[in-house]
Design an enzyme around this catalytic site. Structure first.
Site, PDB file in Angstrom:
ATOM      1  N   SER A 300       0.844  -1.203   0.000  1.00  0.00           N
ATOM      2  CA  SER A 300       0.000   0.000   0.000  1.00  0.00           C
ATOM      3  C   SER A 300       0.875   1.248   0.000  1.00  0.00           C
ATOM      4  CB  SER A 300      -0.903   0.031   1.235  1.00  0.00           C
ATOM      5  OG  SER A 300      -0.140   0.352   2.382  1.00  0.00           O
ATOM      6  N   ASP A 301       0.382   2.318  -0.605  1.00  0.00           N
ATOM      7  CA  ASP A 301       1.007   3.604  -0.344  1.00  0.00           C
ATOM      8  C   ASP A 301       0.745   3.928   1.125  1.00  0.00           C
ATOM      9  OD1 ASP A 301       2.311   6.023  -0.486  1.00  0.00           O
ATOM     10  OD2 ASP A 301       1.302   6.702  -2.308  1.00  0.00           O
ATOM     11  N   TRP A 302       1.463   4.917   1.636  1.00  0.00           N
ATOM     12  CA  TRP A 302       1.455   5.205   3.070  1.00  0.00           C
ATOM     13  C   TRP A 302       0.094   5.766   3.500  1.00  0.00           C
ATOM     14  CZ3 TRP A 302       5.192   2.755   1.356  1.00  0.00           C
ATOM     15  CH2 TRP A 302       6.333   2.436   2.089  1.00  0.00           C
ATOM     16  N   ALA A 304      -2.708   4.381   2.576  1.00  0.00           N
ATOM     17  CA  ALA A 304      -3.678   4.221   1.484  1.00  0.00           C
ATOM     18  C   ALA A 304      -4.578   3.018   1.703  1.00  0.00           C
ATOM     19  CB  ALA A 304      -2.949   4.093   0.146  1.00  0.00           C
TER      20      ALA A 304
END
Ligand code: BGC
Length: 934
Positions: A300-302, A304
């Site tokens: 995941s993006d941070w 997200a």
């Protein structure tokens, strides 16, 4: 640090008050239709696609999978969970760390930005940005940069480099992070991201290709960030796109990344057709893991991640940084993932697949033989500092200050030289160095008064611009400014006088200096970056394409008194040059992009003719109103609805839009001059008798599991006697044998069928899709179906590089022309060389929504030339399966700087050329007003 320095106080308040859990979207919003319904009251939908495909070790992943399965088979449930879950923001030394497996001596994995170097570290290099690699059009340099960057990551103890970037692709010219990636053309981006990944992973570091997918603007990418700026937004923007555009434009470079073996892919903040990037079963399960047959892991993006079990079932494999929101101490996974397997909500096979995918990437790049412990700290430069910065606990040795740079300055300088694009030259360049009086004008020529790293994450535009801002940066080890390098050159090699004025607003002094100058070098720029930093009202995305710091007036002040004004642009993308580019007193224009630490040196090499410029624009410079797309800055769907960004332009971004609308750009995509000239002749397009394209069929095996899960809940209690609990740190353990009490989930106990889509836990064999079958897609897509040859002659007096470009017209419903081949050739004066490219089946196919497969276009027209508008030769490619023989065009010592064009990919049927070559049929392609001399 990331938050405290950079985010408006309002954002902090939002974070503090936000519930750590947001309810999953539920089935109601999921529909079974194909994506994209035009917004106008009707929201676009993303169809559910389950179950999540289990990795099968396809392509060249089989050995890595064998090792990963053996490793994962030994793990306990808690240990598997630890592989998948970050320890929380600032929990360890990297921007993201997974939990470790002490029993087996397996360390926490370190995830670190950025796509252009090692972020938050000392003694590392600041490489040119991706956009400059694109301007080189050189696969060899892309590979070399990948190797060099990753060597530095490896030396510092990074396991996963958070790059490269092909999302954003660059839909909107103002998009804040476009420069982190390559170009708003999927082919060029795909051709450069592949070698970049291969370079990174050749060093034993895992590449993380990001941000998947349609993360095309910073505005509204995350609701809390948008609220911090005062917008009434509660959900991330939804990028709404149709299936054809998705395949032909935005998914295309990700396919190349998967084909190149990227070990991980980062899912993005935005929604896609109203389903979050890290919750989207269509983009993750169906497109990425089934159609593209991706064998690595999705991270995941941070922040997200938006739900626990649902995201795991939708295809997410690793959550970063692990806490729901920064510093909450709560996680959607960690303890909750352990609980979900124990109470049967998440099938064991899915957790096993997550762990196997992570470990497969680890073995695929050979990390087991390259491991280096992390020896730097993202949160402090002190040698000794808290190991767990989030809570300032446990002082230890965190920075060993190891110099990771080796000789990478030379690669950086070479890319700086090769990416310099000469846009205009009325004979002013190259300079001799003996100009009587050289004026250097503009803040962009000089140093940042705060120091090159004086603004955190480069979040200001002071001094010369050599990278944008945000997480896609690294600290400079030094920054050679244009002023320093030019003055140095003149003092060492020239005879004249040299003066600099670096204050753009010192108007009278500038006029006085420029009046006397034999040559005025005027430096202008335009900056952008990631959405959490606002520089001068630019909330990540640029407000407009105007030059910063009153650049137009600066140029005007100089041109009004100096008839030899050379403009140098450092920018993150296209800028508005319309006010001055055709002023006769502007005798030359250079676009130097974001060249990194060797900025001034690389520029001097070109200005004074040591290097003949050969870079080509990786985007279109037009009048601002002529672009088909722009960033959406006003939410359009009420406070509680996600802003709806409809990609109504479809395929027509950047040059495709200009071409389709018949609009003349100022400097077109692919354009760039040289100190010499080139001519094109003898186009030969030869069909190749490739094996027929076979849709992939069949089905997978049933989902495998590895090891058995101990179901005794008491075995998962926090091992108080063994480890000391660090506050806010994310663990896989339980606080109580009561699972509900251990979970902080307010929805605990909700029947699974109320929030989990049907089929999402199915472990039975699943069908493959026709366009799938191997990493990157159906192997038949890479069969060579034609070769393109032409003779390129250097008609000038000096050696130079020409980037020969191949465009294809794919017919109705498609842009007039799309890039499908290129090669950068170095040609001696007077010499002719043979350019050769191979067109793959995919290159001459379009995406058919009905059959969900690529369909080859019959008789496409092939163009060849020096830019997207300067295409002197064209020919039709007839058939695609004709046979016959062809005589190759004469060859003349072509020097390839990248992947050899003659190479036939693995598994291809060798060309049987029995058809007569198709000869050139026209040479009257649209010409641009500028001259490349060809
Ligand atoms: C960015 C990512 C980055 C991550 C970690 C996010 O905000 O979008 O590109 O890798 O932070 O710093």
């Amino acid at each position: 640090m990331w938050l405290a320095n950079l985010v408006a106080p309002a954002f902090l308040a939002v974070l503090a008050s936000a519930s750590p859990f947001e309810k999953s979207e539920g089935l109601a919003k999921r529909q079974t239709i194909l994506p994209y319904t035009s917004y106008n009251g009707t929201l676009a939908y993303s169809p559910p696609k389950y179950p999540s495909p289990w990795g099968r070790g396809s392509g060249n992943w089989s050995a890595a999978y064998d090792k990963a399965r053996a490793f994962v088979s030994q793990l306990t449930l808690a240990e598997k969970v630890n592989l998948t879950t970050g320890v929380g923001w600032e929990g360890e030394q990297c921007v993201g760390n997974t939990g470790s497996i002490p029993r087996l001596g397996f360390p926490s994995l370190c995830m670190q930005d950025s796509p252009l170097g090692v972020r938050f570290a000392d003694y590392v290099s600041a490489f040119p940005a991706g956009i400059n690699v694109a301007a080189t059009w050189d696969r060899g340099l892309a590979y070399a940069r990948g190797v060099a960057m990753a060597e530095e990551h490896r030396t510092k103890g990074v396991d996963v480099q958070l790059g490269p970037v092909c999302g954003p692709l660059g839909r909107a010219p103002e998009g804040g992070r476009n420069w982190e990636g390559f170009a708003p053309d999927p082919y060029l981006t795909g051709q450069l991201i592949g070698p970049t990944i291969e370079g990174i992973q050749s060093t034993g570091v895992i590449a993380c290709t990001k941000h998947y997918i349609l993360n095309e603007q910073e505005h509204f990418r995350q609701a809390p960030e948008a609220q911090g700026y005062g917008y009434n937004v509660t959900e991330s923007v939804s990028s709404n796109v149709d299936d054809k555009t998705l395949h032909e434009l935005y998914l295309w470079p990700f396919a190349d990344a998967v084909r190149a073996g990227t070990g991980s892919i980062m899912c993005s903040y935005n929604q896609v057709n109203n389903s979050y990037g890290c919750s989207n079963s269509y983009t993750l399960n169906y497109l990425l893991k089934n159609e593209l047959d991706f064998q690595g892991f999705v991270m995941s993006d941070w922040q997200a991640q938006h739900s626990g079990v649902s995201d795991a079932l939708a295809g997410l494999d690793m959550t970063m940084p692990g806490d729901t929101l920064f510093l909450t101490g709560q996680s959607y996974w960690g303890t909750n993932l352990t609980i979900a397997v124990l109470n049967g909500t998440l099938p064991q096979y899915r957790l096993d697949d997550m762990a196997v995918r992570i470990m497969a990437a680890y073995y695929y790049v050979g990390r087991d033989t390259h491991y280096v412990p992390t020896n730097f700290d993202s949160w402090s430069r002190d040698t000794y500092a808290p190991i767990h910065a989030a809570v300032e606990s446990q002082i230890g040795l965190v920075n060993q200050h190891i110099d990771a740079r080796a000789n990478h300055a030379s690669i950086i300088r070479a890319i700086g030289q090769a990416s310099t694009v000469l846009l205009k030259n009325n004979g002013a360049l190259p300079l001799s160095g003996n100009e009587k009086w050289t004026a250097i004008i503009g803040e962009d020529a000089g140093s940042n008064p705060y120091g090159a790293n004086g603004c955190s994450d480069r979040g200001c535009n002071n001094g010369t611009l050599a990278m944008g801002w945000g997480s896609g940066t690294s600290d400079f080890p030094y920054l050679v400014t244009p002023e320093q390098a030019i003055q140095n050159y003149i003092l060492n090699s020239g005879k004249g006088e040299v003066f600099a004025i670096l204050d753009n607003y010192a108007q009278s002094q500038i006029v006085t200096l420029a009046k006397q100058a034999s040559v005025s070098l005027v430096f202008v720029n335009a900056d952008s970056g990631e959405g959490y930093i606002n520089v001068d009202g630019n909330e990540g995305d640029r407000k407009n394409l105007t030059l910063w710091l009153d650049g137009d007036r600066l140029i005007h002040n100089v041109t009004s008194v100096c008839n030899n004004t050379i403009v140098v642009i450092h920018s993150v993308g296209p800028v508005d040059v319309s006010a001055w580019y055709n002023n006769d007193n502007v005798t030359a224009v250079i676009w130097a992009g974001l060249p990194g630490q060797e900025s001034g040196n690389a520029l001097v090499d070109v200005l004074y003719g040591k290097i003949n410029p050969g870079g080509k624009l990786p985007f279109t410079i037009g009048r601002p109103t002529d672009y088909t797309t722009s960033v959406m800055t006003t939410p359009n769907n009420g406070q509680f609805g996600a802003p709806q960004q409809d990609f109504t332009e479809g395929l027509l971004i950047d040059y495709r839009g200009f071409d389709a609308n018949g609009i003349e750009p100022i400097y077109e995509f692919g354009f760039g001059l040289s100190y010499t000239t080139f001519s094109y002749s003898n186009l030969v397009v030869t069909p190749v008798n490739a094996a027929p394209y076979t849709p992939f069929t069949g089905q997978t095996s049933a989902a495998p599991t590895y090891g058995t899960v101990d179901t005794n809940v008491a075995d998962y209690l926090f091992p108080n006697g063994t480890i000391e609990r660090v506050p806010l740190y994310i663990y896989p353990y339980l606080n109580s044998t009561n699972l509900q009490a251990s979970s902080s989930d307010p929805d605990y106990g909700l029947p699974a069928n109320q929030y989990l889509p049907s089929g999402s836990s199915d472990s039975s064999p699943q069908p493959f899709v026709p366009a799938g079958g191997a990493p990157g897609g159906n192997p038949g897509l890479w069969a060579t179906v034609a070769t393109v040859q032409a003779t390129i002659t250097n008609t000038g007096k000096v050696a130079g590089d020409e980037v020969v470009q191949v465009y294809v017209s794919l017919g109705d419903g498609e842009p007039p022309r799309v890039l499908r081949g290129f090669e950068r050739l170095t040609i001696a004066p007077g010499a002719s060389v043979t350019f050769q490219a191979e067109l793959t089946r995919k290159d001459v196919s379009t995406w058919d929504v009905a059959s969900q497969n690529w369909v080859q276009v019959s008789n496409p027209t092939i163009y060849i030339g020096s830019s997207s508008r300067k295409l002197p030769l064209s020919a039709k490619l007839s058939g695609g399966s004709s046979s016959g023989s062809s005589s190759a065009a004469s060859s003349g010592g072509s020097k390839s700087t990248g992947v050899p064009v003659s190479q036939i990919s693995d598994g291809q049927i060798q060309a049987t050329r029995t058809a007569p070559p198709v000869s050139q049929i026209s040479d009257g392609q649209p010409q641009s007003p500028k001259s490349t001399g060809s």
